[in-house]
Design an enzyme around this catalytic site. Sequence first.
Site, mmCIF file in Angstrom:
data_model
loop_
_atom_site.group_PDB
_atom_site.id
_atom_site.type_symbol
_atom_site.label_atom_id
_atom_site.label_comp_id
_atom_site.label_asym_id
_atom_site.label_seq_id
_atom_site.Cartn_x
_atom_site.Cartn_y
_atom_site.Cartn_z
ATOM 1 N N GLY A 209 -50.402 -6.677 -7.414
ATOM 2 C CA GLY A 209 -50.103 -6.619 -5.986
ATOM 3 C C GLY A 209 -48.657 -6.249 -5.742
ATOM 4 C CG ASN A 210 -47.471 -4.422 -2.483
ATOM 5 O OD1 ASN A 210 -47.185 -4.946 -1.416
ATOM 6 N ND2 ASN A 210 -48.526 -3.627 -2.628
ATOM 7 N NE ARG A 211 -40.570 -9.514 -3.453
ATOM 8 C CZ ARG A 211 -39.254 -9.415 -3.463
ATOM 9 N NH1 ARG A 211 -38.676 -8.589 -4.315
ATOM 10 N NH2 ARG A 211 -38.517 -10.136 -2.647
ATOM 11 C CB SER A 212 -46.091 -5.277 1.668
ATOM 12 O OG SER A 212 -46.223 -5.085 3.052
#
Length: 414
Positions: A209-212
């Site tokens: 995933g990512n930190r958005s």
Amino acid sequence: MPPSPRVVLGVSGGIAAYKACSLLRCLTETGHRVRVVPTRGALEFVGAATWAALSGEPVTTEVWDDVHAVPHVRLGQDADLVVVAPATADLLARAAHGRADDLLTATLLTARCPVLMAPAMHTEMWEHPATQANVATLRERGVVVLEPAAGRLTGADSGAGRLPEPEAILTAARRLLARPGAGADLAGRHVVVSAGGTREPLDPVRYLGNRSSGRQGYALAATAAARGARVTLVAANTDLPDPAGVHVVRVGTARQLADAVRRAAADADVVVMAAAVADFRPARPATTKIKKSADDAEVPVVELVRNPDVLAGLVTDPPRPGQLVVGFAAETGDETGDVLEHARAKLARKGCDLLVVNEVGDGRAFGTADNTVVLLDRDGGQQTVGPAAKEDVADAVWDAVLRLAGPRAVGGTL
Ligand code: CTP
């Protein structure tokens, strides 16, 4: 200190009138002076004493009360904003036809400030052609009529017709007060916004995933709704409350997001890709949890494959010809170029109309309330926005979209 904005809170006779008490609290606690104007029907649900106590102002329903003060003219003339929540089918009908048979409808006729209506009713009443025609008339006249939320209605029913949450209506109200002369300049447009970050499963419990956080995308959706647009928000793994008047479609992976965006974009005037979409996904996600092996030296190797580039696909194969496409670029500078050099190359590569450039890293942009961006457009224009609240950044993006769109062709897209 600037004077407190004067808000008329119109309440019409539906069960959601009880939620207007919370909206009233939200408004007064954030520095607004509020006069509540309930209809006769609203008083069947919540009494005048409650409105008077919560607002600290007198409460009148009829044009015959306090006639010497001519309230049916003065309240509308003095208001900075009129909010009607809930707006029932009957109130929408009376407002659309210019009736003045109580203090609220008379006030709507004398108001020259922005007007925000948050309808709430049973799904059948909302979907009836008569109600839809009244809503269309009001929107044509510049009234911001929010789409009702979907969910549990009175009794056992559920469907479209719920009043949006008071905090979400407050956000829409504050946007209208922040831009007094602008009005509903996105009325009649369908905008699609993607937000959040996609997650690509590795096994049933893990993902890439990512930190958005989705906050900038949510701010874009909320401000577009407050400017009168019909808004579809495709939200990937966010943990934020639904903005008022916005249709939210929840997705998990990049491919789900691609499908949802393309489906919603089929009749959209603008698509804004604010989501952080994973470029790669595990080629073969495990169907059971990946376990450590007894051998310390043995580690799994994850093979990745490319995900579709949703933004590039919208440009090369538009779901609706002529629609405007806005991309985001999260960039850090490196030895091959600075942030803007990378961003200009991305704008050229992706071929979108507008690119919103975020400098990321060191805690910037992700999950914060404020943001600084540079808007690069297809015509070579460049504009720095911020540091500013994400809602103000969002309004600057919509202003740029309207500039790029030019005057609207009748029956066409933007
Ligand atoms: N985007 C997309 N589909 C992808 C990847 C990105 O639609 N598979 C969109 C994002 O929503 C954003 C824009 O493309 O609007 C730019 O995303 P970014 O991650 O900055 O660019 P990439 O194309 O992935 O380029 P790179 O990671 O190489 O910088």
